[in-house]
Motif scaffolding. Structure first.
Motif, PDB file in Angstrom:
ATOM      1  N   ALA A  31       0.851  -1.186   0.000  1.00 45.18           N
ATOM      2  CA  ALA A  31       0.000   0.000   0.000  1.00 45.18           C
ATOM      3  C   ALA A  31       0.887   1.236   0.000  1.00 45.18           C
ATOM      4  O   ALA A  31       2.076   1.165   0.347  1.00 45.18           O
ATOM      5  CB  ALA A  31      -0.895  -0.010   1.233  1.00 45.18           C
ATOM      6  N   GLN A  32       0.314   2.357  -0.358  1.00 42.08           N
ATOM      7  CA  GLN A  32       1.057   3.624  -0.355  1.00 42.08           C
ATOM      8  C   GLN A  32       1.669   3.892   1.019  1.00 42.08           C
ATOM      9  O   GLN A  32       2.782   4.392   1.123  1.00 42.08           O
ATOM     10  CB  GLN A  32       0.122   4.774  -0.777  1.00 42.08           C
ATOM     11  CG  GLN A  32       0.823   6.088  -1.015  1.00 42.08           C
ATOM     12  CD  GLN A  32       1.731   6.081  -2.234  1.00 42.08           C
ATOM     13  OE1 GLN A  32       1.526   5.325  -3.177  1.00 42.08           O
ATOM     14  NE2 GLN A  32       2.741   6.920  -2.221  1.00 42.08           N
ATOM     15  N   ALA A  33       0.965   3.522   2.073  1.00 42.44           N
ATOM     16  CA  ALA A  33       1.451   3.738   3.439  1.00 42.44           C
ATOM     17  C   ALA A  33       2.687   2.898   3.758  1.00 42.44           C
ATOM     18  O   ALA A  33       3.395   3.180   4.725  1.00 42.44           O
ATOM     19  CB  ALA A  33       0.346   3.425   4.440  1.00 42.44           C
ATOM     20  N   ASP A  34       2.955   1.865   2.960  1.00 42.94           N
ATOM     21  CA  ASP A  34       4.124   1.009   3.177  1.00 42.94           C
ATOM     22  C   ASP A  34       5.394   1.585   2.559  1.00 42.94           C
ATOM     23  O   ASP A  34       6.475   1.017   2.734  1.00 42.94           O
ATOM     24  CB  ASP A  34       3.882  -0.389   2.596  1.00 42.94           C
ATOM     25  CG  ASP A  34       2.739  -1.113   3.282  1.00 42.94           C
ATOM     26  OD1 ASP A  34       2.573  -0.932   4.508  1.00 42.94           O
ATOM     27  OD2 ASP A  34       2.027  -1.865   2.598  1.00 42.94           O
ATOM     28  N   LEU A  35       5.281   2.668   1.817  1.00 40.58           N
ATOM     29  CA  LEU A  35       6.455   3.292   1.202  1.00 40.58           C
ATOM     30  C   LEU A  35       7.099   4.273   2.177  1.00 40.58           C
ATOM     31  O   LEU A  35       6.413   5.061   2.828  1.00 40.58           O
ATOM     32  CB  LEU A  35       6.061   4.031  -0.081  1.00 40.58           C
ATOM     33  CG  LEU A  35       5.564   3.172  -1.229  1.00 40.58           C
ATOM     34  CD1 LEU A  35       5.111   4.052  -2.391  1.00 40.58           C
ATOM     35  CD2 LEU A  35       6.637   2.201  -1.679  1.00 40.58           C
ATOM     36  N   MET A  36       8.418   4.222   2.266  1.00 42.62           N
ATOM     37  CA  MET A  36       9.156   5.151   3.117  1.00 42.62           C
ATOM     38  C   MET A  36       9.977   6.074   2.226  1.00 42.62           C
ATOM     39  O   MET A  36      10.828   5.602   1.463  1.00 42.62           O
ATOM     40  CB  MET A  36      10.087   4.414   4.080  1.00 42.62           C
ATOM     41  CG  MET A  36      10.915   5.371   4.942  1.00 42.62           C
ATOM     42  SD  MET A  36      12.020   4.532   6.086  1.00 42.62           S
ATOM     43  CE  MET A  36      10.878   4.134   7.407  1.00 42.62           C
ATOM     44  N   ASN A  42      16.723   8.632   5.827  1.00 45.87           N
ATOM     45  CA  ASN A  42      17.959   9.352   6.126  1.00 45.87           C
ATOM     46  C   ASN A  42      17.923   9.926   7.547  1.00 45.87           C
ATOM     47  O   ASN A  42      18.921   9.889   8.259  1.00 45.87           O
ATOM     48  CB  ASN A  42      18.208  10.465   5.105  1.00 45.87           C
ATOM     49  CG  ASN A  42      19.514  11.167   5.346  1.00 45.87           C
ATOM     50  OD1 ASN A  42      20.565  10.536   5.450  1.00 45.87           O
ATOM     51  ND2 ASN A  42      19.457  12.477   5.468  1.00 45.87           N
ATOM     52  N   ARG A  43      16.764  10.417   7.970  1.00 44.12           N
ATOM     53  CA  ARG A  43      16.628  10.945   9.336  1.00 44.12           C
ATOM     54  C   ARG A  43      16.714   9.828  10.381  1.00 44.12           C
ATOM     55  O   ARG A  43      16.973  10.089  11.548  1.00 44.12           O
ATOM     56  CB  ARG A  43      15.298  11.684   9.485  1.00 44.12           C
ATOM     57  CG  ARG A  43      15.254  13.026   8.793  1.00 44.12           C
ATOM     58  CD  ARG A  43      14.009  13.824   9.165  1.00 44.12           C
ATOM     59  NE  ARG A  43      12.767  13.185   8.751  1.00 44.12           N
ATOM     60  CZ  ARG A  43      12.187  13.343   7.560  1.00 44.12           C
ATOM     61  NH1 ARG A  43      12.751  14.105   6.652  1.00 44.12           N
ATOM     62  NH2 ARG A  43      11.044  12.723   7.288  1.00 44.12           N
ATOM     63  N   ALA A 145      22.496  10.992  -4.856  1.00 44.84           N
ATOM     64  CA  ALA A 145      22.436  12.351  -5.425  1.00 44.84           C
ATOM     65  C   ALA A 145      21.786  13.346  -4.466  1.00 44.84           C
ATOM     66  O   ALA A 145      21.970  14.561  -4.611  1.00 44.84           O
ATOM     67  CB  ALA A 145      21.686  12.329  -6.754  1.00 44.84           C
ATOM     68  N   GLN A 146      21.074  12.847  -3.465  1.00 45.92           N
ATOM     69  CA  GLN A 146      20.461  13.725  -2.466  1.00 45.92           C
ATOM     70  C   GLN A 146      21.458  14.085  -1.353  1.00 45.92           C
ATOM     71  O   GLN A 146      21.126  14.824  -0.439  1.00 45.92           O
ATOM     72  CB  GLN A 146      19.233  13.049  -1.849  1.00 45.92           C
ATOM     73  CG  GLN A 146      18.200  12.598  -2.858  1.00 45.92           C
ATOM     74  CD  GLN A 146      17.752  13.693  -3.789  1.00 45.92           C
ATOM     75  OE1 GLN A 146      17.432  14.794  -3.358  1.00 45.92           O
ATOM     76  NE2 GLN A 146      17.753  13.408  -5.075  1.00 45.92           N
ATOM     77  N   GLY A 147      22.666  13.502  -1.427  1.00 49.99           N
ATOM     78  CA  GLY A 147      23.686  13.775  -0.423  1.00 49.99           C
ATOM     79  C   GLY A 147      23.578  12.878   0.800  1.00 49.99           C
ATOM     80  O   GLY A 147      24.229  13.118   1.813  1.00 49.99           O
ATOM     81  N   TYR A 148      22.782  11.816   0.726  1.00 53.52           N
ATOM     82  CA  TYR A 148      22.623  10.905   1.853  1.00 53.52           C
ATOM     83  C   TYR A 148      23.827   9.968   1.919  1.00 53.52           C
ATOM     84  O   TYR A 148      24.474   9.686   0.917  1.00 53.52           O
ATOM     85  CB  TYR A 148      21.325  10.110   1.729  1.00 53.52           C
ATOM     86  CG  TYR A 148      20.086  10.984   1.650  1.00 53.52           C
ATOM     87  CD1 TYR A 148      20.009  12.216   2.301  1.00 53.52           C
ATOM     88  CD2 TYR A 148      18.984  10.573   0.925  1.00 53.52           C
ATOM     89  CE1 TYR A 148      18.873  12.993   2.237  1.00 53.52           C
ATOM     90  CE2 TYR A 148      17.825  11.358   0.855  1.00 53.52           C
ATOM     91  CZ  TYR A 148      17.788  12.568   1.508  1.00 53.52           C
ATOM     92  OH  TYR A 148      16.662  13.347   1.447  1.00 53.52           O
ATOM     93  N   PRO A 149      24.140   9.455   3.107  1.00 57.50           N
ATOM     94  CA  PRO A 149      25.361   8.668   3.294  1.00 57.50           C
ATOM     95  C   PRO A 149      25.326   7.306   2.581  1.00 57.50           C
ATOM     96  O   PRO A 149      24.263   6.708   2.389  1.00 57.50           O
ATOM     97  CB  PRO A 149      25.436   8.474   4.802  1.00 57.50           C
ATOM     98  CG  PRO A 149      24.027   8.574   5.266  1.00 57.50           C
ATOM     99  CD  PRO A 149      23.361   9.561   4.347  1.00 57.50           C
ATOM    100  N   LEU A 150      26.520   6.869   2.214  1.00 58.71           N
ATOM    101  CA  LEU A 150      26.689   5.588   1.528  1.00 58.71           C
ATOM    102  C   LEU A 150      27.935   4.918   2.087  1.00 58.71           C
ATOM    103  O   LEU A 150      28.949   5.567   2.330  1.00 58.71           O
ATOM    104  CB  LEU A 150      26.855   5.826   0.022  1.00 58.71           C
ATOM    105  CG  LEU A 150      26.693   4.617  -0.877  1.00 58.71           C
ATOM    106  CD1 LEU A 150      25.237   4.183  -0.925  1.00 58.71           C
ATOM    107  CD2 LEU A 150      27.162   4.957  -2.287  1.00 58.71           C
TER     108      LEU A 150
END
Length: 154
Positions: A31-36, A42-43, A145-150
């Motif tokens: 469901a849409q609610a299951d998408l993060m 990242n938070r 590309a959003q600058g989140y850690p890898l």
């Protein structure tokens, strides 16, 4: 001639059945609610690192080694039987209410062979708190590309 027509009809029916199965595999089982959203995960990277959220990469090992989200565990490719067995082994002893987030990021969402089978397998195992990391394009575009850690390597 009649046998040939019967064979042709059976072949056509088989092809329609195969096409229907392939189409069903591309239907999103969540469901849409299951998408993060990526920004939300990242938070919560510290919660992943602390083990409060189980983050699983259900794609291909080569991609995991090239770069994965910090704290994520490699669970095996959801598109392969051995990947689903590895996934089951990895989560088998977890409480069924444990928050689990899965991601692949190998390709555009609608083409991903891994995410849907992994989600379905977790549901069949009785997990009720599963989220799918929303990476509609791929990990590089929607996370890196959003600058989140890898993290690179294993």
């Amino acid at each position: 001639m009649i046998r040939l027509r019967g064979f042709a009809a059976a072949f056509i029916l088989t092809m329609f059945a195969a096409a229907a199965l392939m189409a069903a595999d591309n239907v999103d089982p969540w469901a849409q609610a299951d998408l993060m959203p990526a920004a939300e995960l990242n938070r919560q990277v510290s919660a992943v690192k602390a083990g409060k959220i189980i983050l699983l990469q259900v794609g291909f090992l080569v991609l995991y080694k090239q770069g994965h989200i910090p704290g994520s565990q490699y669970a095996g490719p959801g598109s392969k039987a051995e990947g689903l067995v590895a996934l089951e082994k990895l989560v088998g002893k977890l409480p069924r209410r444990q928050e689990i987030v899965i991601y692949c990021g190998c390709c555009p969402w609608e083409e991903c062979p891994n995410i849907r089978p992994a989600f379905r397998a977790l549901k069949q195992m009785g997990f009720s708190n599963i989220k799918v990391l929303n990476l509609p394009t791929r990990l590089g575009a929607d996370w890196v590309a959003q600058g989140y850690p890898l993290t690179r390597g294993e």
